[in-house]
Design a protein around this motif. Structure first.
Motif, PDB file in Angstrom:
ATOM      1  N   THR A   1      -1.359   4.491  16.313  1.00  0.00           N
ATOM      2  CA  THR A   1      -2.138   4.806  15.127  1.00  0.00           C
ATOM      3  C   THR A   1      -3.568   4.296  15.253  1.00  0.00           C
ATOM      4  O   THR A   1      -4.241   4.075  14.263  1.00  0.00           O
ATOM      5  CB  THR A   1      -1.484   4.230  13.869  1.00  0.00           C
TER       6      THR A   1
ATOM      7  N   TRP B   1      -8.343  -1.224  -2.198  1.00  0.00           N
ATOM      8  CA  TRP B   1      -6.973  -1.693  -2.407  1.00  0.00           C
ATOM      9  C   TRP B   1      -7.019  -3.127  -2.887  1.00  0.00           C
ATOM     10  O   TRP B   1      -7.641  -3.981  -2.233  1.00  0.00           O
ATOM     11  CB  TRP B   1      -6.181  -1.591  -1.105  1.00  0.00           C
TER      12      TRP B   1
ATOM     13  N   MET C   1       3.907   7.477   4.765  1.00  0.00           N
ATOM     14  CA  MET C   1       3.199   6.284   5.247  1.00  0.00           C
ATOM     15  C   MET C   1       3.645   5.811   6.620  1.00  0.00           C
ATOM     16  O   MET C   1       2.847   5.463   7.466  1.00  0.00           O
ATOM     17  CB  MET C   1       3.341   5.126   4.238  1.00  0.00           C
TER      18      MET C   1
ATOM     19  N   ASN D   1       4.796  -7.411   6.880  1.00  0.00           N
ATOM     20  CA  ASN D   1       3.468  -7.677   7.408  1.00  0.00           C
ATOM     21  C   ASN D   1       3.596  -8.274   8.818  1.00  0.00           C
ATOM     22  O   ASN D   1       4.423  -9.151   9.045  1.00  0.00           O
ATOM     23  CB  ASN D   1       2.729  -8.654   6.485  1.00  0.00           C
TER      24      ASN D   1
ATOM     25  N   LEU E   1       0.840  -1.180   0.000  1.00  0.00           N
ATOM     26  CA  LEU E   1       0.000   0.000   0.000  1.00  0.00           C
ATOM     27  C   LEU E   1       0.882   1.240   0.000  1.00  0.00           C
ATOM     28  O   LEU E   1       1.569   1.512   0.977  1.00  0.00           O
ATOM     29  CB  LEU E   1      -0.895  -0.030   1.243  1.00  0.00           C
TER      30      LEU E   1
ATOM     31  N   GLU F   1       0.561  -3.226   8.187  1.00  0.00           N
ATOM     32  CA  GLU F   1      -0.578  -4.037   7.738  1.00  0.00           C
ATOM     33  C   GLU F   1      -0.818  -3.859   6.246  1.00  0.00           C
ATOM     34  O   GLU F   1      -1.505  -4.659   5.623  1.00  0.00           O
ATOM     35  CB  GLU F   1      -1.844  -3.641   8.512  1.00  0.00           C
ATOM     36  N   GLY F   2      -0.252  -2.805   5.669  1.00  0.00           N
ATOM     37  CA  GLY F   2      -0.509  -2.511   4.267  1.00  0.00           C
ATOM     38  C   GLY F   2       0.462  -3.193   3.320  1.00  0.00           C
ATOM     39  O   GLY F   2       0.825  -2.621   2.294  1.00  0.00           O
ATOM     40  N   ILE F   3       0.920  -4.370   3.664  1.00  0.00           N
ATOM     41  CA  ILE F   3       1.791  -5.086   2.733  1.00  0.00           C
ATOM     42  C   ILE F   3       1.438  -6.564   2.798  1.00  0.00           C
ATOM     43  O   ILE F   3       1.045  -7.073   3.849  1.00  0.00           O
ATOM     44  CB  ILE F   3       3.288  -4.832   3.054  1.00  0.00           C
ATOM     45  N   ARG F   4       1.530  -7.237   1.645  1.00  0.00           N
ATOM     46  CA  ARG F   4       1.194  -8.666   1.616  1.00  0.00           C
ATOM     47  C   ARG F   4       2.151  -9.444   2.527  1.00  0.00           C
ATOM     48  O   ARG F   4       3.328  -9.100   2.628  1.00  0.00           O
ATOM     49  CB  ARG F   4       1.321  -9.198   0.188  1.00  0.00           C
ATOM     50  N   PRO F   5       1.649 -10.507   3.113  1.00  0.00           N
ATOM     51  CA  PRO F   5       2.524 -11.299   3.989  1.00  0.00           C
ATOM     52  C   PRO F   5       3.703 -11.936   3.249  1.00  0.00           C
ATOM     53  O   PRO F   5       4.702 -12.276   3.873  1.00  0.00           O
ATOM     54  CB  PRO F   5       1.592 -12.371   4.556  1.00  0.00           C
TER      55      PRO F   5
ATOM     56  N   PRO G   1      -4.633  -6.015  -3.261  1.00  0.00           N
ATOM     57  CA  PRO G   1      -3.243  -6.417  -2.953  1.00  0.00           C
ATOM     58  C   PRO G   1      -2.818  -7.610  -3.796  1.00  0.00           C
ATOM     59  O   PRO G   1      -2.732  -8.742  -3.326  1.00  0.00           O
ATOM     60  CB  PRO G   1      -3.303  -6.769  -1.461  1.00  0.00           C
TER      61      PRO G   1
ATOM     62  N   ALA H   1      -3.168   4.356   0.002  1.00  0.00           N
ATOM     63  CA  ALA H   1      -3.800   4.621   1.292  1.00  0.00           C
ATOM     64  C   ALA H   1      -5.002   5.539   1.144  1.00  0.00           C
ATOM     65  O   ALA H   1      -5.870   5.578   2.007  1.00  0.00           O
ATOM     66  CB  ALA H   1      -2.790   5.241   2.246  1.00  0.00           C
TER      67      ALA H   1
END
Ligand SMILES: Nc1nc2c(c(=O)[nH]1)N[C@H]1C(S)=C(S)[C@@H](COP(=O)(O)OP(=O)(O)OC[C@H]3O[C@@H](n4cnc5c(=O)[nH]c(N)nc54)[C@H](O)[C@@H]3O)O[C@H]1N2
Ligand SMILES: Nc1nc2c(c(=O)[nH]1)N[C@H]1C(S)=C(S)[C@@H](COP(=O)(O)OP(=O)(O)OC[C@H]3O[C@@H](n4cnc5c(=O)[nH]c(N)nc54)[C@H](O)[C@@H]3O)O[C@H]1N2
Ligand code: SF4
Ligand code: SF4
Ligand code: SF4
Ligand code: SF4
Ligand code: SF4
Ligand SMILES: [Mo]
Lengths: 756, 445, 263
Positions: A731, A264, A618, A630, A254, A662-666, A266, A259
């Motif tokens: 956050t 989104w 970000m 992640n 992300l 959290e905004g990235i693939r595992p 992914p 964002a």
């Protein structure tokens, strides 16, 4: 000199003398500095600001700026409100150009190498000496009939500095003028060429679109023309009575733009091309595409059913179908492919797939779609030329001994190429290197001679902005302040070099200096171009207006000429399978995604303290780099926020702190580009790491664009303290209603009631 | 027990204590004074020179240990007033032998209070801007600000305590001038303002003490209420509490009495004659007082938490969670509750109350607990304000810790020097009690 | 009798008016459209450039002492892949009932005739009270006397003071620009026009999320935007009456189904 300073000097002079006498030593009175202002410069009125219209060169967008100058010093940069690219706005990097001008680590005058190459040992020399050293070197080459051994490497130049260097090189007798920088958009230009026959970057009319499908285009921070596109984004969202546009972002990590998206997607890294074609498949299969060649498209896309694509991309088939439907049904819509997409091994094909989507939905040549620019006033570089200008090719020539003399200007390839290119070793093989850089960067440290050039606020120049204008735009760059140090304009350096060389080159470039060359060139444009000349009685009047407005541009709405993409043209270029990543999947289980940092871009902004202390949009990290992981993946590896981890590819490893995101693939990790300078002044040096170091030497074979997303990596926790410094501790909103929202449905209901 | 005390004995005890000083006393005093210089004044000078950045303060925790110390020392200063004034008015008999010592403590504690305000300020050299003095630009101060209230409250308290202390001392100073020579004689003669002990003088002195006592008594309540408003008048979760005024006053008195016990016990240990004047009876009475204050304080503490829980807003809950359930504040909170609520319960046993050594250790715990109470309110609440993005933690820097420790040494040094110059027990008031066995309460007790 | 009561009440109300003004000459207002703001941070750097904000370095940043008069807060909801990120630019809200003003003992921070919360650096003695009372955590303190290595100091804006150690500061709504505009207007015997005052952050903002103007002028853009049904103010429940008005972001409820997500 200010009144107060004068008194201070007077006072310190008296005290100094007293103290000096007491210690038996008389100090030099500091009054000498008073003299220069006895005859004050004409345009200086103390306390009153003068504004100079000029050009921002912090990235290649070509925004128009106004520089506020007081008492001969630049105080503030603002957007030029008349300028069609940035419409009076400015990004963070544009603001920070002041700190390039007044950077305490600038090279203060010409220098000659005294120690080993790369040792950083130099001695100050005069400009006459510097120019004659380089001139003698080039005469030598000429005498030996080896003019082809002269290579000139610059950043992407679109204006008259580019034509000047071209003229210099052709009359000197060398074809080896190359332009290279990391984010040069070769793939985009080449993809437009092979699919639409457009050898350029068109205008992406985000402002007027209502469905924006973005494949990894982070236009909010770095892509193409961030200010122009962000302005368009604002218009698309809340531009008055029109309906609010939707943004769908397709990317494994992300980005800032992602964002802000409504949705989104992914996608698995490297499968975006397949996803795009699958959407295309649904458009054609659903009968939305009405072109005569629908059947051949159907045939071409037959292998890209959503069911197949879902397995490859890990995007739900239903979702693919839905996106396709929204994309063709919402009018107007627009698909864009960004740096993340073009950074794959087959980035060019991926971008072709995006163009296919725009064609099938009828978005090309439409308001709110893809708007090709009219022919420029000046022919800039073309995709074909770019294809040739590969840094790998330069390295190869250097290793083979073909490069006799290299002149580098405004680009830092040693920092931006993977270690595997062995550029540093290749450069050691070049007998003579001259750098025109104003800063001691990694490439300049290889130079035998440094002829420091002005920064953009001290220099003359011009630019013909390409991306995202839709109209013809020329921007003039004029000095806002007199040079802070003993530097010269790059154009002036080439002209004085021509003088030193004499002969054909000297004849061709027989100008007093670059300002004269620039003005004469504009005289030609004025003479040959009715539209430009319109409304001006004389060239001088026109020139003055040019200086006053900061350039010349068309003021009418862009004209929309439809263009099409044909099956025949793209057949050989569509992505058929996911992009390749190096590294055995078992040993290197994670995809590595790299991206330009919002402040440092390709690393050039890292020496500006405002940008170092600007929280990353970000992650809010300052003064460093990090790897985004992640939290699920991190948990599996026992990695916590801020831990020091090693990111290892088959080509090497780097250590940096973990940022759980959290905004990235595992199955993916991401590292920003821009930090990790070995040299580049006090603010940039030894700060963070450079992920380019561990990338394979992978290029798109057709365009020559370096593939930044081309390897897998593994992670290993190395220790607890990664020295991650970020703003913002928590956050979570904790239900406090801090950022209040309303749903699109509620918004529809109240939309008419919005005022202003 | 027939140890009746005579006037002569009182004179000998007190004046002898003031004029005969052993070398070890000088050594301890010198140590404390040097400690104050090294730990208190030197770091402060460094801070003034370098900037407030040498502290652990940050955004948004702008109030740290210095204000904790400020409130703490205001608390210590409270017992003096209460003992001198309130107990005088109510004619409580056990006040006589301890009042002067407590008042002296008040005086020096208030010096530290003032210093901590200056230490806390970013530009202490401009401290006088907070006084409403006439000036060229007609600038007035902001009377709405609780800090302005502080200036007045503490200013008033300081002035009246000083006058009270001095006024009560005049008969003693006059007595002292007859028993001393040299600089002391000169000093006491000057300061005693021609006191001859006439009836009229005694009459005026008695009236004046009554007047000052009545005047100062509301200050006991007002000063610390006002100090609590520095916090209570803000909107900060964890600060904005209606219970703060009584809560702070109770806490102040609690720590004030604990301070008096510490002071008296030390005097008793090092100067055996003191045991004649400060007896089990005094410990018993102060012990009861501490028990009472501890119970009221505990009630306030629990109410503060309960009202937070009852409100059940995210702001209140997060601020409570930070204070009660987060490392290391959880442990500090537990220690505070043990010191101020659980431990004082043993004071219900008379045997405990009349055993100085036990009282001494209980009071040390109470002092620590009360310091922690302020710590757990002042920086802690600021760590969890409204916008979670700005949440941050605070830990005092070495400068702050050093100044905190140095303050105690400075206090002890000032106290030790003072009691050698001015009588720490009121001669004339002790003499009023002379002839009566001191171990026993007289009259109705 | 009731007349007297009424009069007393009126006096009290006057007394409670911010800065005791019956009405403001101008009512400077910032409208921030959260649906436009993309969190790009251009405003943050622009404010640094305009207002001589120091660079404090990594160590001081790690102690939460970075100098930003405007910051972008980010709030993240949900887990992969249903992540929602929200941005909000926060500067001094120029509260008309400002807790910071209540706290300052020396009137170093007070309300001016334009409804601005102004900060008089010369007068500040550094008690930190204003910053402690400010619910929005927008105040910044000069922990040291910050230095600009030469020639970086040549950039410093002469229209804005360089603050010394021990002084509190915060966003001024670029008061130096307001004063220039008011001065010009006065010379020309008119009121300041809408759009004549452009603070540095507003000037830079690429998306046009920030709009500044005088809410007393019913024809101004801010006056119109301030009536938007999307309006809200930050921590409105605290009754600080901020002059910054936010417009709500349009966003699906987190956890709500995505387009085309079947089953
Ligand atoms: N009408 C009118 N006339 C007056 C007065 C008045 O009030 N009204 N006031 C009188 C008084 S009190 C005075 S002091 C004089 C002042 O009269 P001048 O001394 O003439 O003062 P300025 O015109 O303000 O500035 C003189 C020049 O100094 C230049 N300058 C600015 N900074 C520097 C520097 O760093 N070095 C050098 N070398 N030059 C610099 C400026 O560009 C300007 O051209 O005027 C007198 N004349
Ligand atoms: N922005 C700016 N500031 C400056 C300067 C500048 O050029 N620009 N110049 C600086 C310099 S060089 C100077 S000398 C100072 C001057 O600064 P000031 O001394 O403040 O000068 P003026 O404003 O000219 O005059 C002050 C007042 O004196 C009044 N006055 C006139 N005649 C008399 C009289 O006979 N008796 C009395 N009692 N009052 C009288 C005038 O009406 C005016 O109100 O300003 C300094 N400040
Ligand atoms: S987008 Fe590029 S050209 Fe425009 S202001 Fe930013 S850095 Fe300068
Ligand atoms: S936002 Fe904070 S600093 Fe600004 S006026 Fe309100 S309370 Fe004061
Ligand atoms: S820090 Fe300055 S402005 Fe703030 S309350 Fe104290 S004196 Fe007033
Ligand atoms: S209004 Fe001015 S001072 Fe305030 S945040 Fe914007 S640029 Fe900074
Ligand atoms: S400049 Fe504008 S869009 Fe960017 S973060 Fe600031 S308010 Fe948002
Ligand atoms: Mo003057």
């Amino acid at each position: 000199m200010k009144r107060r300073d004068f008194l201070k000097y007077l006072g310190s002079g008296i005290v100094g003398t007293g103290v000096g006498l007491a210690f038996g030593k008389v100090t030099k009175p500091p009054g000498a500095k008073l003299i220069p202002y006895l005859i004050p410069p004409e345009d200086v009125i103390p306390g009153v600001a003068t504004w100079y219209a000029s050009l921002c060169t912090q990235c290649s967008a070509g925004c128009g700026i106004l520089v506020k100058v007081m008492e001969g010093r630049a105080k503030k940069i603002e957007g030029n409100p008349l300028h069609p690219v940035n419409k009076g706005r400015l990004c963070a990097r544009g603001n920070a150009a002041l700190q390039a001008l007044y950077n305490p680590d600038r090279i203060k005058g010409p220098m000659k190498r005294t120690g080993e190459r790369g040792s950083g040992k130099y001695k100050e020399i005069s400009w006459n000496e510097a120019v004659s050293i380089l001139g003698r070197n080039l005469s030598e080459l000429d005498k030996n009939g080896a003019t082809e051994g002269l290579y000139v490497l610059t950043s992407t130049l679109r204006g008259h500095l580019n034509t000047l260097i071209r003229e210099f090189m052709s009359s000197y007798g060398s074809p080896n003028y190359m332009q290279y920088e990391l984010f040069q958009h070769r793939n985009l230009i080449y993809a437009n060429r092979v699919s639409m026959g457009l050898d350029a970057i068109p205008h992406y009319d985000i402002a007027n679109t209502r469905y924006l499908l973005s494949f990894g285009a982070d236009f909010s921070s770095t892509w193409l023309s961030p200010v122009n596109l962000s302005h368009g984004y604002g218009e698309m969202r809340q531009g008055g009575a029109r309906r609010r546009g939707v943004l769908v972002q397709v990317e494994p990590r992300l980005s800032l733009t992602g964002a802000n998206a409504d949705e989104w997607v992914p996608v698995r890294p490297g499968t975006e091309g397949v996803l795009a074609l699958s959407i295309a498949h649904e458009i054609v299969a659903g009968g939305y595409y009405k072109g005569a060649d629908a059947s051949s498209w159907k045939e071409l896309l037959s292998g890209f059913s959503p069911e197949h694509a879902a397995r490859v991309t890990e995007v739900d088939a239903g979702r693919i179908h839905h996106i396709a439907k929204e994309f063709v049904k919402t009018r107007p819509s627009l698909a864009i492919g960004g740096d993340n997409l073009s950074a794959y091994r087959d980035g060019l094909s991926c971008l072709v797939a995006v163009n296919i989507l725009n064609h099938l939905a009828g978005n090309i040549g439409r308001k709110g779609g893809v708007v090709p620019n009219p022919a420029g006033l000046l022919k800039g570089r073309t995709g074909t030329e770019l294809r040739k200008d590969r840094i790998t090719a330069l390295a190869k020539s250097a290793l083979e001994g073909d490069v006799k003399t290299l002149i580098v200007y405004n680009t830092n390839p040693v920092f931006t190429t993977p270690a595997g290119v062995k550029l540093e070793r290749a450069l050691r093989n070049v007998p003579f290197i001259a750098s025109l850089s104003s800063f001691m960067d990694e490439t300049t440290a290889m130079a035998d001679l440094i002829l420091p050039s002005h920064t953009s606020l001290e220099d003359w120049g011009d630019d013909f902005a390409e991306p995202s204008t839709g109209v013809r735009v020329a921007t003039l760059m004029q000095p806002a302040v007199s040079p802070v140090f003993d530097t010269r304009g790059a154009g002036d350096i080439f002209i004085s070099l021509a003088k030193a060389l004499g002969g054909k080159v000297g004849e061709r470039l027989n100008y007093k200096g670059f300002p004269e060359y620039l003005k004469e060139s504009w005289r030609k444009i004025y003479a040959n171009n009715k539209e430009v000349a319109a409304g001006a009685l004389t060239f001088d009047g026109f020139w003055n207006r040019l200086l006053e407005h900061g350039g010349w541009w068309q003021t009418e709405e862009p004209r929309h000429k439809p263009r099409s993409v044909s099956v025949r043209r793209v057949k050989a270029h569509i992505p058929t399978s996911p992009s390749e990543f190096e590294g055995d999947e078992g040993r290197y289980p994670l995809y590595l995604v790299t991206y330009p940092h919002a402040g440092y871009l390709d690393g050039r902004g890292a020496n500006l303290p405002w940008l170092q202390e600007m929280p990353d949009p970000m992650t809010a990290v300052v003064w460093g780099s990090w790897v985004e992981i992640n939290p699920k993946t991190a948990r599996k590896l026992g990695i916590k926020q801020g831990d020091l981890v090693t990111v290892e590819s088959p080509y090497g490893g780097i250590d940096l702190p973990a940022f759980l995101y959290e905004g990235i693939r595992p199955d993916t990790v991401a590292v920003p580009i821009g930090q990790g300078h070995r040299l580049y002044g006090r603010y940039a040096e030894k700060r963070g790491v450079n992920p380019i170091e561990i990338l394979p030497v992978a290029e798109d074979k057709r365009s020559g664009e370096l593939a930044l997303n081309s390897t897998r990596v593994r992670l290993e926790r190395k220790g607890a303290d990664g020295k991650l410094v970020k703003m913002g501790v928590r956050t979570e909103e904790l239900g406090r209603g801090i950022v209040q929202t309303i749903t699109p449905e509620e918004f529809e209901r109240i939309a008419g009631k919005e005022e202003a | 027990m027939a140890n009746k005390i005579t006037y002569r004995e009182i004179n000998q005890d007190i004046i002898g204590f003031m004029t005969n000083t052993g070398i070890w006393y000088y050594i301890v005093l010198g140590f404390m004074a040097l400690g104050a210089l090294a730990l208190f004044f030197a770091p402060w000078a460094y801070q003034i020179y370098t900037g407030q950045g040498v502290t652990g303060l940050n955004v948004p925790i702008f109030w740290g240990v210095y204000l904790v110390n400020f409130v703490f020392w205001v608390g210590v200063a409270h017992a003096g007033t209460l003992i001198s004034a309130m107990l005088f008015i109510t004619k409580t008999p056990w006040r006589r032998s301890i009042a002067r010592g407590a008042e002296t403590m008040t005086f020096f504690a208030l010096i530290l209070v003032t210093l901590f305000i200056f230490i806390h300020m970013g530009r202490p050299w401009n401290f006088y801007w907070s006084f409403p003095y006439p000036n060229q630009r007609l600038l007035w101060t902001n009377f709405q600000s609780p800090l302005m209230f502080d200036v007045f409250a503490i200013g008033t308290y300081f002035t009246s305590s000083a006058i009270f202390l001095y006024f009560g001392m005049i008969p003693d100073l006059a007595a002292l001038k007859h028993h001393t020579t040299g600089w002391r004689k000169w000093l006491y003669t000057t300061l005693s303002l021609g006191w001859r002990g006439t009836d009229r003088q005694w009459h005026v002195q008695g009236k004046a003490t009554m007047f000052f006592s009545s005047f100062i008594m509301p200050l006991v309540v007002s000063v610390h209420s006002i100090v609590s408003w520095d916090f209570a008048l803000s909107v900060v979760p964890g600060y904005s509490k209606t219970i703060f005024a009584p809560y702070f006053v109770t806490g102040a008195l609690l720590s004030g009495f604990a301070g008096v016990v510490l002071m008296l016990t030390l005097l008793r240990w090092f100067f055996p004659f003191v045991r004649k004047y400060v007896t089990e009876y005094h410990y018993d009475s102060i012990g009861k007082m501490i028990l009472l204050l501890s119970l009221v304080w505990s009630y306030c503490t629990i109410m503060e938490i309960l009202t937070g829980l009852y409100a059940n807003t995210s702001e209140e809950m997060e601020s409570l969670k930070y204070k009660i359930l987060t490392d290391p504040y959880m442990q500090l909170f537990a220690l505070m509750m043990f010191s101020n609520t659980i431990l004082p319960l043993v004071l219900m046993i008379k045997k405990v109350r009349i055993t100085p050594v036990i009282m001494f250790f209980i009071c040390i715990f109470v002092m620590v607990g009360m310091w922690l109470e302020r710590y757990l309110i002042i920086p802690n609440a600021l760590s969890r304000k409204f916008l979670p993005w700005m949440w941050y933690d605070y830990f005092p820097s070495w400068v702050e810790l050093s100044i905190t420790a140095g303050a105690f040494m400075f206090f002890i040094a000032m106290f030790m020097a003072s009691i050698k110059i001015f009588p720490v027990f009121s001669l004339f008031e002790l003499k009023e009690d002379a002839g009566i066995p001191m171990e026993k309460p007289h009259g109705e007790g | 009798m009731s007349k007297i009561v009424k009069k007393v009440k009126e006096r009290l109300r006057d007394f409670r008016r911010p800065g005791y003004y019956k009405e403001f000459e101008y009512n400077w207002t910032m409208v921030i459209d959260l649906d436009k703001c993309n969190g790009c941070e251009a405003c943050v750097v622009a404010c640094h450039a305009e207002n001589n904000l120091p660079i404090v370095g990594k160590d001081e940043c790690s102690k939460s002492r970075a100098f930003n008069w405007i910051r972008i807060e980010r709030y993240v909801e949900g887990e992969f892949p249903n992540v929602k990120v929200k941005f909000i630019p926060i500067m001094c809200q120029h509260c008309n009932s400002a807790p910071c003003e209540l706290g300052c003992p020396v009137y170093a921070t007070y309300h001016n005739q334009d409804g601005l919360n102004v900060q008089v650096y010369n007068r500040c003695v550094g008690t930190f009270t204003c910053a402690t009372y400010c619910p929005y955590d927008v105040r910044r303190f000069n922990w040291f006397t910050y230095k600009w290595p030469e020639p970086l100091d040549q950039q410093l804006n002469p229209d804005v003071t360089v603050r010394e150690m021990g002084v509190m500061e915060k966003c001024t709504f670029c008061i130096q620009r307001i004063r220039v505009a008011k001065d010009r207007a006065k010379d020309e015997n008119r009121k300041v026009r809408d759009g004549e005052v452009v603070p540095a952050c507003v000037q830079s903002c690429p998306t046009g999320a920030l709009v500044f103007g005088d809410r007393n002028d019913p024809k101004s853009r801010v006056a119109k935007l301030a009536k938007s049904p999307r309006r809200f103010r930050l921590l409105e429940g605290l009754n600080t009456d901020p002059s910054v008005i936010y417009l709500k972001r349009v966003m699906k409820k987190s956890g709500s189904k995505k387009h085309g997500e079947h089953g």
